[in-house]
Design a protein around this motif. Structure first.
Motif, short mmCIF file in Angstrom:
data_model
loop_
_atom_site.label_atom_id
_atom_site.label_comp_id
_atom_site.label_asym_id
_atom_site.label_seq_id
_atom_site.Cartn_x
_atom_site.Cartn_y
_atom_site.Cartn_z
N TYR A 37 5.00 -12.13 3.46
CA TYR A 37 4.12 -11.30 2.64
C TYR A 37 2.66 -11.44 3.10
N ASP A 38 2.22 -12.68 3.28
CA ASP A 38 0.83 -12.94 3.70
C ASP A 38 0.52 -12.33 5.07
N LYS A 39 1.46 -12.42 6.00
CA LYS A 39 1.26 -11.83 7.33
C LYS A 39 1.13 -10.31 7.23
N LEU A 40 1.94 -9.69 6.39
CA LEU A 40 1.91 -8.24 6.24
C LEU A 40 0.63 -7.78 5.55
N ILE A 41 0.12 -8.58 4.61
CA ILE A 41 -1.17 -8.29 3.99
C ILE A 41 -2.25 -8.34 5.07
N GLU A 42 -2.19 -9.37 5.91
CA GLU A 42 -3.13 -9.51 7.03
C GLU A 42 -3.10 -8.28 7.95
N LEU A 43 -1.90 -7.74 8.16
CA LEU A 43 -1.74 -6.59 9.04
C LEU A 43 -2.01 -5.26 8.35
N ASP A 44 -2.26 -5.29 7.04
CA ASP A 44 -2.63 -4.11 6.26
C ASP A 44 -1.49 -3.09 6.15
N VAL A 45 -0.27 -3.58 5.91
CA VAL A 45 0.85 -2.68 5.67
C VAL A 45 0.65 -2.00 4.31
N ASP A 46 1.13 -0.78 4.17
CA ASP A 46 0.90 -0.03 2.93
C ASP A 46 1.83 -0.43 1.79
N TYR A 47 3.11 -0.58 2.09
CA TYR A 47 4.10 -0.89 1.05
C TYR A 47 5.06 -1.95 1.57
N MET A 48 5.65 -2.70 0.64
CA MET A 48 6.62 -3.74 1.00
C MET A 48 7.80 -3.71 0.04
N GLN A 49 8.95 -4.13 0.57
CA GLN A 49 10.12 -4.31 -0.27
C GLN A 49 10.88 -5.53 0.22
N GLY A 50 11.58 -6.16 -0.68
CA GLY A 50 12.37 -7.33 -0.31
C GLY A 50 12.44 -8.32 -1.46
N TYR A 51 13.22 -9.36 -1.29
CA TYR A 51 13.46 -10.34 -2.35
C TYR A 51 12.18 -11.01 -2.84
N TYR A 52 11.18 -11.17 -1.97
CA TYR A 52 9.93 -11.79 -2.44
C TYR A 52 9.20 -10.86 -3.41
N ILE A 53 9.29 -9.57 -3.19
CA ILE A 53 8.65 -8.60 -4.08
C ILE A 53 9.46 -8.48 -5.37
N ALA A 54 10.75 -8.24 -5.25
CA ALA A 54 11.65 -8.15 -6.40
C ALA A 54 13.08 -8.09 -5.89
N PRO A 55 14.00 -8.81 -6.54
CA PRO A 55 15.40 -8.72 -6.12
C PRO A 55 15.96 -7.33 -6.44
N PRO A 56 17.05 -6.95 -5.78
CA PRO A 56 17.65 -5.65 -6.08
C PRO A 56 17.93 -5.50 -7.58
N ASN A 57 17.69 -4.30 -8.08
CA ASN A 57 17.82 -4.06 -9.51
C ASN A 57 18.21 -2.60 -9.70
N SER A 58 19.03 -2.34 -10.69
CA SER A 58 19.46 -0.97 -10.93
C SER A 58 18.43 -0.15 -11.68
N LYS A 59 17.40 -0.81 -12.23
CA LYS A 59 16.36 -0.06 -12.93
C LYS A 59 15.05 -0.15 -12.17
N LEU A 60 14.24 0.86 -12.30
CA LEU A 60 12.93 0.90 -11.67
C LEU A 60 11.98 -0.01 -12.43
N LEU A 61 11.30 -0.89 -11.72
CA LEU A 61 10.36 -1.82 -12.35
C LEU A 61 8.98 -1.21 -12.40
N ASN A 62 8.23 -1.59 -13.44
CA ASN A 62 6.84 -1.14 -13.48
C ASN A 62 5.95 -2.22 -12.84
N GLU A 63 4.69 -1.89 -12.64
CA GLU A 63 3.77 -2.77 -11.92
C GLU A 63 3.64 -4.13 -12.58
N GLU A 64 3.61 -4.19 -13.90
CA GLU A 64 3.48 -5.45 -14.62
C GLU A 64 4.68 -6.37 -14.37
#
Length: 75
Positions: free
Chosen positions: A43-70
């Protein structure tokens, strides 16, 4: 691509490839989405590289419902 992103924190070669992909996308006004963000280090490396969006277990595990920002960025 997840195969490059998952080692961006450990592999200098993968870091350079991802960096150049992001640079190309920015130069051509495309958004970037990094998949397989599984750790804070990646995550930190991708922030350094200025990626726009990320997905993966560090962000949120797979889920059948859409999560909100909070729910995603809770402390």
């Amino acid at each position: 691509d997840g195969s490059l992103v998952k080692n961006v924190d450990k592999s200098e070669k993968d870091f350079k490839v991802v960096k150049n992909i992001i640079r190309f996308a920015q130069d051509t006004n495309m958004k970037t989405i990094a998949e397989f963000v599984h750790s804070k280090e990646v995550y930190d490396k991708l922030i350094e590289l200025d990626v726009d969006y990320m997905q993966g277990y560090y962000i949120a595990p797979p889920n059948s419902k859409l999560l909100n920002e909070e729910e995603i960025f809770k402390e």
